[in-house]
Design a protein around this motif. Structure first.
Motif, short mmCIF file in Angstrom:
data_model
loop_
_atom_site.label_atom_id
_atom_site.label_comp_id
_atom_site.label_asym_id
_atom_site.label_seq_id
_atom_site.Cartn_x
_atom_site.Cartn_y
_atom_site.Cartn_z
N THR A 1 0.85 5.69 -0.10
CA THR A 1 0.06 6.87 0.28
C THR A 1 0.46 8.05 -0.60
N GLU A 2 -0.55 8.74 -1.10
CA GLU A 2 -0.29 9.88 -1.96
C GLU A 2 -1.30 10.99 -1.63
N TYR A 3 -0.83 12.23 -1.75
CA TYR A 3 -1.65 13.41 -1.45
C TYR A 3 -1.99 14.11 -2.77
N LEU B 1 -3.82 3.97 -7.40
CA LEU B 1 -3.39 5.37 -7.31
C LEU B 1 -3.29 6.00 -8.70
N ALA C 1 -9.52 6.48 1.62
CA ALA C 1 -9.26 7.88 1.27
C ALA C 1 -9.95 8.79 2.27
N ILE D 1 -6.37 12.56 0.58
CA ILE D 1 -5.30 11.66 1.01
C ILE D 1 -5.75 10.24 0.68
N VAL D 2 -4.98 9.55 -0.18
CA VAL D 2 -5.36 8.22 -0.66
C VAL D 2 -4.25 7.24 -0.31
N GLN D 3 -4.68 6.08 0.22
CA GLN D 3 -3.75 4.98 0.50
C GLN D 3 -4.28 3.75 -0.21
N ASP D 4 -3.50 3.24 -1.18
CA ASP D 4 -3.94 2.08 -1.96
C ASP D 4 -2.75 1.56 -2.74
N GLY E 1 -8.00 -0.27 -0.14
CA GLY E 1 -7.71 1.17 -0.20
C GLY E 1 -8.65 2.00 0.65
N LEU F 1 0.84 -1.19 0.00
CA LEU F 1 0.00 0.00 0.00
C LEU F 1 0.87 1.24 0.00
#
Length: 727
Positions: free
Chosen positions: A383-385, A436, A418, A428-431, A416, A381
């Motif tokens: 994480t991206e902003y 992504l 968000a 903010i997404v975590q996947d 995932g 996993l």
């Protein structure tokens, strides 16, 4: 085992092996191999094809087909050529194809138009010359074409006894198509299909059926363009006739002992009810004709692949053979037909075709999907902003997440998650990485500036008025001194009384003067008889209030007459233009209002009584919700009001309203008239004295005439414009 028996057994085995090797070598020696092929141009419009074999080739069976094509079949022959298709650069020639199936080799020469040909065998080489030598005749029997050879040397299809057709059937196919199926008793038959108006004729020359098998089928209930099918004998041939209604197209093919003609309706409009879900597939490939009997499916697929220069990969489970005849059908339709007849599926990647059983393809794709899911379940996993510039991050979050179990629309995986930071408008997404990438692509497409629209309205109120009036007033008094009873004539009773009193006073004054010593003439000159006062003395009071009038009068010793004529003409023009403007974003409602709230007193409710002050609004307002279409046109939901106070409406004001509510589609920058109201009033008023006012000419002295005309016109214009410079 004893040694003698062992020796005898070994001898027997060696003899059997020797016999088997001899048989194999005999078979191998008997089978001919095509080793080389060469092409060369000849004078005129001819070209030459040289086929090199490893031994003397067998005599080929030659067929001439339509569209223009020459087919040579070599029995007990295999091909050793590296290629299957050889393009030709000669005039009128397209390509040569070499196919092998069931121990024989077939050469197909594809031509643009039918051409004469000759064949000649020289040693291990077969020479075929195609084309016209420019009108030169040939007498060499070795160079004569198959159609010019004597009957004993020509290839003639064998004639068999008995009927050629078992019967006909009709079925409903896909897309409301009708399938006319002819069951062939002898595998392959030549047939021609002709279209004659509403009739489709399939003719089998030199074919026979039993006399009792002539039949007609009523197939109206199938709901296809075909209403009836009949089969009958005519002039030594079997004719199958299909009666068709409406616009249609047809496809004829022969496979596995059946000759099938598919009749499909042609819809004039793709939106016709029922046509969208069952419309026929739109095939657009180059047209091809095929005529093979008991050919392997793999060979058919290879021919179709070579026709479009595709590479072919065939699964191990694609087996079997088929008899197939297609006449001038699109290439993609021919491929689809072969696949459906053998329950095969195809996947195309670039210029490569992969063919396998449909079930096998489905299972393979399912295994690939499961494998991808397992890989995704183990992926790390990340994480991206994502900073959102123009949209609301909270609104985009609902698009990223699914709305429930099994719901579609979300791009996040089950692992995932968000969230949104509303302060910075950041998601903010975590996947996993593929998810992504989908989120990044979705946000890049949706987080764009929304187009803005300037809406300008013009409300025009134009009015014109014209009026004219003509009035008359006249009256007076008349006395009759010769009448002893003092007969009087005036306009009304009060004037008579007043004139009578004036006469009495006038007579008394004269009598007093005469008694005082004046003569009658002196007394009469010294006193004046006062007439009646106006307007009491008016006989006709039909005047008007006008600044322009003229009066005439006559005064005598015994009478008085006064006449007044008044005329009035008035005209007016008025124009009121209101022009509200407003700018808003695409699909966002906007409202602009300008006006006044007018107070007025109203009675308060209850037993206490009293008054309260209330307000009524008279305003100009524009309320609009625009929607910009992909082609930059604008759809608007509009509500426009123009209110004004009616002059002289009293303590409680009366409001004149003009409004329009509508939905319109307008080109960018164009002006459209939303609506208009035209109103015209014509009024004629006549006031007159009964009877006297109706007399010709004289009646004008006893009436008053007033004419008025007014016109009002309301027009509402709207002009939307997309503000492109802000994008």
């Amino acid at each position: 085992m004893k040694s003698g028996n062992l020796t005898k057994f070994r001898k027997t085995v060696l003899q059997l092996l020797g016999m088997a090797l001899a048989m194999l070598s005999g078979i191998a020696a008997a089978q001919t191999t095509l080793e080389n092929i060469a092409f060369s141009a000849l004078p005129g419009e001819q070209f030459e094809i040289r086929l090199q074999f490893d031994q003397t080739p067998p005599s080929p069976e030659i067929f001439v087909d339509q569209p223009a094509r020459l087919t040579l079949d070599f029995a007990n022959t295999r091909t050793g050529l590296p290629e299957r298709r050889y393009p030709l650069s000669f005039g009128g020639a397209d390509s040569v194809m070499i196919l092998e199936a069931q121990g024989r080799t077939r050469m197909i020469v594809n031509l643009d138009t039918s051409k004469p040909y000759t064949t000649q065998t020289v040693g291990n080489t077969l020479v075929m010359v195609v084309g016209d030598r420019g009108g030169q005749a040939t007498n060499d029997p070795a160079l004569l074409s198959a159609t010019q050879q004597p009957a004993d040397n020509r290839f003639v299809a064998p004639v068999t006894e008995g009927k050629d057709i078992d019967g006909i059937d009709f079925r409903r196919g896909e897309g409301k198509s009708g399938l006319v199926v002819v069951d062939l008793a002898k595998g392959m038959l030549n047939a021609t299909v002709t279209q004659n108006g509403s009739r489709l004729l399939i003719e089998f020359p030199n074919a026979t059926i039993e006399p009792g098998e002539q039949v007609r089928l009523d197939v109206t209930d199938f709901g296809t363009p075909v209403e009836g099918v009949s089969m009958y004998l005519q002039d030594g041939r079997v004719v199958v006739q299909a009666d068709v209604t409406g616009q249609y197209e047809y496809l004829a093919y022969q496979a596995d002992g059946e000759y099938v003609v598919s009749v499909t309706p042609v819809f004039a409009d793709a939106n016709v009810a029922g046509s969208s879900s069952s419309a026929p597939v739109d095939y657009s490939g180059d047209r091809i004709s095929l005529n093979f009997q008991a050919i392997e499916v793999r060979a058919i697929l290879q021919i179709l692949a070579d026709f479009n220069d595709f590479s072919l990969v065939v699964g191990d489970n694609v087996t079997g053979s088929m008899t197939l005849r297609l006449d001038d059908v699109p290439w993609d339709q021919a491929v689809d037909l072969v696949l459906r007849l053998r329950s095969l599926g195809m996947r195309q990647v670039g210029k490569v075709m992969y063919v396998a059983p449909a079930v096998e393809l489905a299972e393979s794709e399912m295994r690939e999907l499961e494998s991808n899911q397992q890989v995704a379940a183990l992926a790390p996993l990340l994480t991206e902003y994502f900073e959102v510039n123009y949209a609301e991050a909270v609104e985009l979050l609902t698009l990223l997440q699914s709305t429930g179990e099994g719901a579609a629309g979300g791009v996040l995986t089950e692992r995932g998650r968000a969230s949104v930071d509303e302060r910075t408008n950041t998601i903010i997404v975590q996947d996993v990485e593929p998810a992504l990438n989908q989120v990044r692509d979705l946000i890049s497409k949706l987080d764009v500036p929304v187009r803005q629209v300037l809406i300008e309205a013009r409300i025009v109120n134009a009015s014109t008025s014209f009026s004219e009036a003509l009035g008359i007033r006249w009256g007076g008094a008349q006395t009759f001194p010769g009448a002893s009873d003092r007969f009087l004539l005036t306009g009304d009773m009060n004037s008579n009384i007043q004139l009578g009193d004036n006469l009495t006073n006038y007579a008394s004054a004269i009598n007093s003067a005469v008694a005082g010593g004046s003569t009658l003439a002196e007394a009469t000159a010294a006193n004046t008889l006062q007439g009646p006062s106006f307007p009491d003395a008016l006989v006709v009071d039909m005047g008007i209030d006008a600044p322009s009038s003229i009066a005439l009068g006559y005064a005598g010793n015994t009478g008085l007459l006064q006449l007044e004529l008044a005329a009035l003409e008035a005209s007016g023009n008025g124009e009121v233009i209101a022009q509200p403007k407003i700018t808003t974003q695409d699909q966002q409602p906007a409202n602009i209002t300008s006006g006044v709230q007018i107070p007025y007193q109203s009675q308060a409710g209850g037993t206490a009584g009293g008054t309260t002050t209330q307000f009524v609004t008279a305003a100009l307002s524009l309320q609009v919700t625009p929607q910009v279409t992909p082609d930059s046109r604008i759809i608007m939901e509009l509500e426009i009001h123009q209110d004004s106070v009616v002059p002289g409406s009293g303590a409680v004001p009366a409001i004149a309203t003009n409004s329009v509510t509508t939905r319109v589609l307008v080109n960018n920058g164009d002006t459209v008239v939303l609506g208009g109201v035209f109103r015209e009033e014509v009024t004629t008023s006549v006031t007159k004295t009964p009877i006297l006012g109706d007399l010709p000419y004289i009646g004008n002295a006893f009436k008053r005439t007033e004419d008025s005309r007014s016109k009002t016109e309301l027009l509402i214009f709207i002009t939307p414009s997309v503000i492109n410079e802000l994008l």
